[in-house]
Design an enzyme around this catalytic site. Structure first.
Site, PDB file in Angstrom:
ATOM      1  N   GLU A 120      -7.296  -1.773  13.353  1.00 54.28           N
ATOM      2  CA  GLU A 120      -6.170  -2.485  12.965  1.00 54.28           C
ATOM      3  C   GLU A 120      -4.908  -2.047  13.379  1.00 54.28           C
ATOM      4  O   GLU A 120      -4.112  -2.889  13.919  1.00 54.28           O
ATOM      5  CB  GLU A 120      -6.078  -2.680  11.263  1.00 54.28           C
ATOM      6  CG  GLU A 120      -4.861  -3.328  10.773  1.00 54.28           C
ATOM      7  CD  GLU A 120      -4.794  -4.942  11.208  1.00 54.28           C
ATOM      8  OE1 GLU A 120      -3.637  -5.552  11.211  1.00 54.28           O
ATOM      9  OE2 GLU A 120      -5.734  -5.413  11.455  1.00 54.28           O
ATOM     10  N   ILE A 125     -10.593  10.932   5.321  1.00 55.07           N
ATOM     11  CA  ILE A 125     -10.452  10.618   6.693  1.00 55.07           C
ATOM     12  C   ILE A 125      -9.743   9.173   6.809  1.00 55.07           C
ATOM     13  O   ILE A 125     -10.294   8.246   6.000  1.00 55.07           O
ATOM     14  CB  ILE A 125     -11.706  10.614   7.776  1.00 55.07           C
ATOM     15  CG1 ILE A 125     -12.888   9.899   7.061  1.00 55.07           C
ATOM     16  CG2 ILE A 125     -11.925  12.190   7.649  1.00 55.07           C
ATOM     17  CD1 ILE A 125     -13.904   9.837   7.893  1.00 55.07           C
ATOM     18  N   GLY A 172     -12.261   4.052   9.864  1.00 55.04           N
ATOM     19  CA  GLY A 172     -12.245   3.325  11.586  1.00 55.04           C
ATOM     20  C   GLY A 172     -11.606   1.900  11.601  1.00 55.04           C
ATOM     21  O   GLY A 172     -10.962   1.696  12.413  1.00 55.04           O
ATOM     22  N   VAL A 173     -12.008   1.066  10.431  1.00 55.12           N
ATOM     23  CA  VAL A 173     -11.386  -0.161  10.488  1.00 55.12           C
ATOM     24  C   VAL A 173      -9.849  -0.278  10.626  1.00 55.12           C
ATOM     25  O   VAL A 173      -9.378  -1.176  11.396  1.00 55.12           O
ATOM     26  CB  VAL A 173     -12.068  -0.970   9.413  1.00 55.12           C
ATOM     27  CG1 VAL A 173     -13.352  -1.345   9.564  1.00 55.12           C
ATOM     28  CG2 VAL A 173     -11.272  -0.463   8.177  1.00 55.12           C
ATOM     29  N   HIS A 211     -11.090   7.300   0.333  1.00 52.48           N
ATOM     30  CA  HIS A 211     -11.901   7.328   1.421  1.00 52.48           C
ATOM     31  C   HIS A 211     -12.311   8.890   1.508  1.00 52.48           C
ATOM     32  O   HIS A 211     -11.605   9.505   2.511  1.00 52.48           O
ATOM     33  CB  HIS A 211     -11.209   6.775   2.824  1.00 52.48           C
ATOM     34  CG  HIS A 211     -12.389   6.269   3.751  1.00 52.48           C
ATOM     35  ND1 HIS A 211     -12.517   7.050   4.982  1.00 52.48           N
ATOM     36  CD2 HIS A 211     -13.242   5.472   3.843  1.00 52.48           C
ATOM     37  CE1 HIS A 211     -13.324   6.620   5.902  1.00 52.48           C
ATOM     38  NE2 HIS A 211     -13.790   5.577   5.146  1.00 52.48           N
TER      39      HIS A 211
END
Length: 159
Positions: A76, A68, A71-72, A62
């Site tokens: 979670e 970083i 976001g998902v 990523h």
């Protein structure tokens, strides 16, 4: 607003909850267990954290030049800490065939990037409980700065 059916847990786990205790409440395992410690539990809230290491598999792909946390995965992690709270609030430990499943997220906002070396503080507070559906107001922060906010919805399922 919390409904009248909310119960106060008399058997809260001993704090801080370490990873072995967390694994008793969550079915997730490496690499998808995203809560390292739980440090606070109230009648309708929980605070835990995730230590973000450069060794995380998701950071390898990523944005390798500027890794970083996706976001998902922050969402979670908030759902996982909310699931722990669901069991604690109902004064039960998970039994075979009993799960709190991520059912949805609303009002998601990403405000700060989460990078290797950060300690992501995960806060969740119950705002609604109705017929096995729970809605939580959640915040993920780093060094006191809000990184993500969301309303997380989880569902208690017997499978």
């Amino acid at each position: 607003m919390v409904t009248e059916s909310q119960t106060t847990s008399q058997n809260k786990p001993e704090l801080p909850m370490n990873i072995q205790q967390i694994r008793e409440y969550l079915p997730h395992r490496y690499p998808f267990l995203l809560v390292d410690r739980v440090v606070e539990i109230t009648d309708n809230g929980i605070v835990g954290y995730k230590n973000v290491s450069i060794n995380e598999e998701f950071l390898q792909g990523h944005f390798p030049e500027y890794p970083i946390m996706p976001g998902v995965l922050i969402i979670e992690a908030l759902a996982q800490v909310s699931g722990i709270l669901g069991f604690v609030m109902n004064d039960v430990k998970p039994a075979p065939g009993s799960l709190f499943l991520f059912a949805g997220a609303e009002k998601i906002r990403f405000k700060k990037q989460v990078v290797a070396g950060d300690q992501l503080v995960l806060k969740s507070e119950l705002v609604m409980q109705k017929r096995g559906i729970y809605k939580y107001s959640c915040t993920a922060s780093v060094d006191g700065v809000v990184a993500t906010t969301a309303e997380i919805i989880i569902s208690h399922q017997k499978i």
